[in-house]
Each structure stands twice: as structure tokens, then as C-alpha cells.
Write a protein that holds these residues in place. Structure first.
Motif: not given
Length: 527
Positions: A208-226, A228-236
Motif C-alpha cells: 500500500v502506497l503511504t505518503v507522509l505530510s510535512r504539515g502541522e496536522e501530521g496527515i498520512v495518506t494511504r492509497i491501495d494502488l494495486f 481497490t484504488g481506495d484512498r484513506a487520509v488519517v490525521p496523526g
């Protein structure tokens, strides 16, 4: 064995005969944390850009061991990866170099033909890097071969990784996108857009593709590329993330360029501290009328309350800080800006731009600001309506300014070793022969100056020039016996390694606050 915290270790033990000294924050055990990767020994290796060193973390105990210190060939390690033979490959951001550190510890320069190298990935014996600049490139820099450009046009690249499909995935930090390119080069493909402040691209053990945010909110975006293609955004719970690494159990560990430390980040965003966070500087320090202590902490404006450090705003290259009677906090940036901040409503206003490395700042009774413009060798004033005027020029390296009860302005000149009074008649030296004076504060009829060359705090009578040592053995600047180049610019013209600045401020109760930037703490001195 757990290492002594901070760069100074046991050497950073301040003393005073007239003041009681206490740390408002603990020394930083991991001096900033940027690129991270698991080594052959199972430990997590951490590139520490601001510290100029690389450490290894035992995730079970949290112990930190320095494996590449700041007096080695690497100036500003930002990311790292391990090759098939166990060699460590390192991007040296500011001078634009890529290094190989063999398993026996020997260093070899791989290339110096990369501008602002940041993200790095190893695929077997092959080594790939990208550039953190507008119009950057992805290159193969495998030792023994000429660098090969795989892709260009990057809008600020950063941490990248090989995907399950055999392509390199990397972020465009300026455009909020993730791209990929085949290992043999070719036309880059846009994989994801509208990703929140992407700084690092990683794949978990399930692909699963995991993308970290450099922002203050600590957001992590997960994308199931290979799948369902679903995207989930989780504040950390980690602000200013920089990089991530997954262990064999698919646990994700993250670093923070803003706060340092290492944390395990659960799928729901909860963080478990492995190595404590801390101050990356601190540089300038100021006491707000509420009693809260603010500091310019390189990547952020931070505040200290009851020993807890909080990120007020992510502000890159924050240096000088001052508080005024209206409750505003003023911050300078190595990018050349002066900003004013309203802590209650978090309103941030840019007051001046394009100054040459402004450092110290002080507020006058009429609401105007005085700024030490270090790079231009002058001191300027900024009125309430943002009109800039030159108060004095011709300094070698003016670092900090202070305004006393009579509204007189004093300035430290680090290279000349002087403290001077700026008045209508010009510049009058009130103290000389100092060794790298930096921070300055006015308290009563005295000036207090951080003399970083001799690691002490001086009291100076501006009328007579008489000096008195108030505290000594301060953890300011680099540890004794070490040296580190301080390039002011990257090799592409962007601001480089932050220039150390040890500030001092006076509180309403007569206490003094000193930035112990050699260990990552703030000291409070009480009579």
C-alpha cells in the motif's frame, strides 16, 4: 548503552555563583531526525541534517548511538539507504554530494554533480537520488558509473522508494503530487494528486502506497494502488514529519524534521514515542507578557510551558524572536523575512521580505522593531506601518539587538567581538575583545551577552564597559574541539545549514533565559 543526550553530553553542565540555573526542557537526545532506514543490524538509522551526524536507534530500548559524527566528511546528511552489501549511501544536502559508507566505516564520494540531493533509494547495487529544488531531477548515481538522469521537472523532490511494480515513486512537494518513473528512465507518470503536503513516499509490507505530510496536522495518506484504488487520509500525532520506515512486522516508524525524535505511528494515527522529541535549535528566545517562553526553533516557532514544548507554527528557518507589550511575538527567518504573530488567534503577518539573513530582533516602545540584518552588516528599523529604514551599517556580523528602558539600541557584532550602542551620533563601542558575542538582552542598567566563543554569559555595564561573568560552561555552539562548515546557501542558491544563534532574554521577574543550542534546551537563570 544509552548515549548522553544532545551533542555536548556531559560537557554541557553550566554553572554560576550568582544564579540558580535550571533547564526548562531536557537536552535533545536525537538532534533532529530526517531520513530513516533500517540497517543490516536491525537498528533504525537516522540522518540528522541540522546536527550534521547520523545515529542508530535501538527500537526496543530507545538507545541512541552516534555512528557518523559532525566532524566527518558529511556536512548535512538528509537521507540514507542501504545497499545489498550493507553499505550506507547518504545524501549530503547542502554541498550537493552523495556518499558511500562501507561496512568498515570508510567513506567514498559517489558524486558531487547533484544539486540539493535529498531522497535516496537503493535497488540491489544500484543507487538513485532526487533533487529538492524546483525543476529537480531523479538520477541514478551507482558507484563506478556516470550519473544518469531518469526524470526531470520535479517540483521539490524528497523521500522516495521502489514500488512493487519496479518503478521509483517520489513526491512533488510544491504541487501535492506523487509521480513514478521506471528504473530505466522514461516519461514520469502522475500517480496521485491533491495529496496533503507530501514529503515522503513509502510502501508498507502489503504494497500500500503511504505518503507522509510535512504539515502541522501530521496527515498520512494511504492509497491501495494495486488493489481497490481506495484512498484513506488519517490525521496523526506527529507534526512536521520527514520520513518513515516499515519493519518486518509492518510497524511504521516516523521521523520529524520539526521536533526530532522517533515515533511508532499506528494505523489510526496514534503515536508511541520511541525517542523523545526536543528542540532542534533553539535560537532566539523571548518571554511573552503571559510568561510563556517562545523560541525560534529553525523549522518552527515553539513555546515552552511547564517544561512542555509546543509547536505554535511551522516556520522554516526561524531564528530571532522578540515579544512586545501588545502581546505580539516577532520572528525573523533565514529566508529574509520578518513576521509578527498573534498567539491568541494564531494570526501571522509578514512585515518585511528579502532581507539578508536577519537574525536578532527587538521591539521598541513605539511599536517599531529593530532587526540585525547579519548578511548586510547593518541594523534596520521597521515601523508599525512596515517602513524600513537603516539605523546603522558597516558592521562585520551584527547578530542580535536589544533595547533598554531608555529605548537605546545595542547590537552585538560576532566577528568584531564587540557590543555597540547605536545613537544619533553614530556607533559607540561599549565593550570589545569578546569572543563571538551573539545573544543580548537589557535588564535594569545592565546588558547580558552570550559570549559563545568562551561559552559564558556576561553582564556588561554600558556606561563603563565593565564586565562580569554570570554563568559559564554553557552548551552553546559546537562542542569544544569540533568544527563544521556553515555554508549559508545550498549549491543552487537556497538557504543552507542554519547558522547557530544563542539568544538570551529577560523576564518580568528578572529571570534570564538562554538558548543552549549546543544541546537543544532553554536555560532559566534566577538570582
Amino acid at each position: 548503552m544509552r548515549a548522553e543526550p544532545g551533542r555536548y553530553g556531559a560537557a554541557g553542565r553550566p554553572s554560576s555563583e550568582r544564579w540558580r540555573i535550571e533547564r526548562l526542557t531536557g537536552a535533545n537526545p536525537l538532534w533532529g531526525s530526517n531520513g530513516i532506514a533500517f540497517g543490516p543490524d536491525g537498528r533504525l538509522y537516522v540522518a540528522q541534517y541540522v546536527a550534521g551526524r547520523i545515529s542508530a536507534v535501538d527500537l526496543g530500548s530507545g538507545d541512541v548511538e552516534v555512528v557518523v559524527d559532525l566532524d566527518g566528511p558529511v556536512q548535512s546528511p538528509d537521507d540514507l539507504a542501504f545497499g545489498a552489501d550493507g553499505s550506507m549511501y547518504i545524501t549530503d544536502l547542502t554541498p550537493g554530494r552523495v556518499w558511500r559508507r562501507a561496512p568498515d566505516g570508510a567513506f567514498t564520494l559517489v558524486t558531487d554533480e547533484v544539486a540539493v540531493p535529498n531522497g535516496i533509494a537503493c535497488v540491489g547495487d544500484r543507487v538513485f537520488v532526487n533533487e529538492m529544488r524546483p525543476g529537480g531531477r531523479v538520477l541514478e548515481v551507482t558507484p563506478g558509473a556516470e550519473p544518469v538522469v531518469l526524470a526531470d521537472g520535479l517540483a521539490m523532490g524528497n523521500a522516495m522508494q521502489l514500488g512493487p511494480d519496479g518503478c521509483l515513486y517520489y513526491p512533488h512537494m510544491l504541487t501535492g503530487e506523487v509521480h513514478r518513473v521506471p528504473l530505466g528512465g522514461g516519461e514520469p507518470e502522475l500517480v496521485a494528486e491533491d495529496v496533503h503536503a507530501p514529503v515522503a513516499v513509502r510502501f508498507d509490507r502489503g504494497g500500500v502506497l503511504t505518503v507522509l505530510s510535512r504539515g502541522e496536522e501530521g496527515i498520512v495518506t494511504r492509497i491501495d494502488l494495486f488493489g481497490t484504488g481506495d484512498r484513506a487520509v488519517v490525521p496523526g500525532e506527529v507534526s512536521g514529519m520527514d520520513n518513515a520506515a516499515f519493519d518486518a512486522e509492518n510497524r511504521m516508524f516516523v521521523s520529524s524534521f520539526a521536533t526530532g525524535g522517533i515515533a511508532e505511528l499506528a494505523p489510526d494515527g496514534r503515536a508511541r514515542e520511541v525517542v523523545p522529541t526536543g528542540l532542534v535549535g533553539p535560537f532566539g528566545v523571548a518571554v511573552h507578557r503571559s510568561g510563556t517562553v517562545f523560541t525560534g526553533d529553525n523549522y518552527r516557532l515553539a513555546s515552552l510551558d511547564d517544561g512542555e514544548v509546543s509547536t505554535r507554527e511551522l516556520l522554516v528557518f526561524s531564528h530571532g524572536v522578540a515579544a512586545d507589550d501588545r502581546g505580539r511575538v516577532h520572528v525573523t527567518s533565514q529566508f529574509g523575512e520578518v513576521r509578527s504573530y498573534e498567539p491568541d488567534d494564531r494570526e501571522l503577518t509578514t512585515r518585511a521580505r528579502d532581507l539578508s539573513r536577519p537574525t536578532g530582533v527587538a521591539a521598541r516602545a513605539d511599536g517599531s522593531l529593530v532587526v540585525a540584518e547579519t548578511g548586510a552588516g547593518r541594523v534596520v528599523a521597521l515601523s508599525e506601518d512596515d517602513v524600513l529604514t537603516v539605523l546603522a551599517e558597516g558592521f562585520d556580523s551584527p547578530v542580535d539587538v536589544a533595547v533598554d528602558e531608555q529605548d537605546r539600541c545595542f547590537v552585538t557584532d560576532e566577528r568584531r567581538g564587540t557590543v555597540a550602542l547605536i545613537g544619533g551620533g553614530g556607533i559607540a563601542v561599549v565593550a570589545e575583545g569578546l569572543d563571538a558575542p551573539q545573544g543580548i538582552a537589557a535588564l535594569g542598567e545592565e546588558l547580558f551577552v552570550v559570549e559563545t566563543g568562551r561559552r559564558r554569559l556576561l553582564a556588561i555595564d554600558p556606561a563603563t564597559g565593565e564586565q562580569r561573568v554570570e554563568a559559564q560552561d554553557l552548551a552553546v555552539g559546537l562542542p569544544p574541539g569540533t568544527a563544521r562548515p556553515q555554508p549559508e546557501l545550498f549549491n543552487c542558491g537556497l538557504p543552507g545549514v542554519p547558522v547557530p544563534f544563542a539568544g538570551v532574554a529577560a523576564g518580568a521577574d528578572g529571570s534570564l533565559y538562554v538558548s543552549a543550542n549546543g544541546e537543544g534546551s532553554v536555560l532559566r537563570l534566577r538570582r
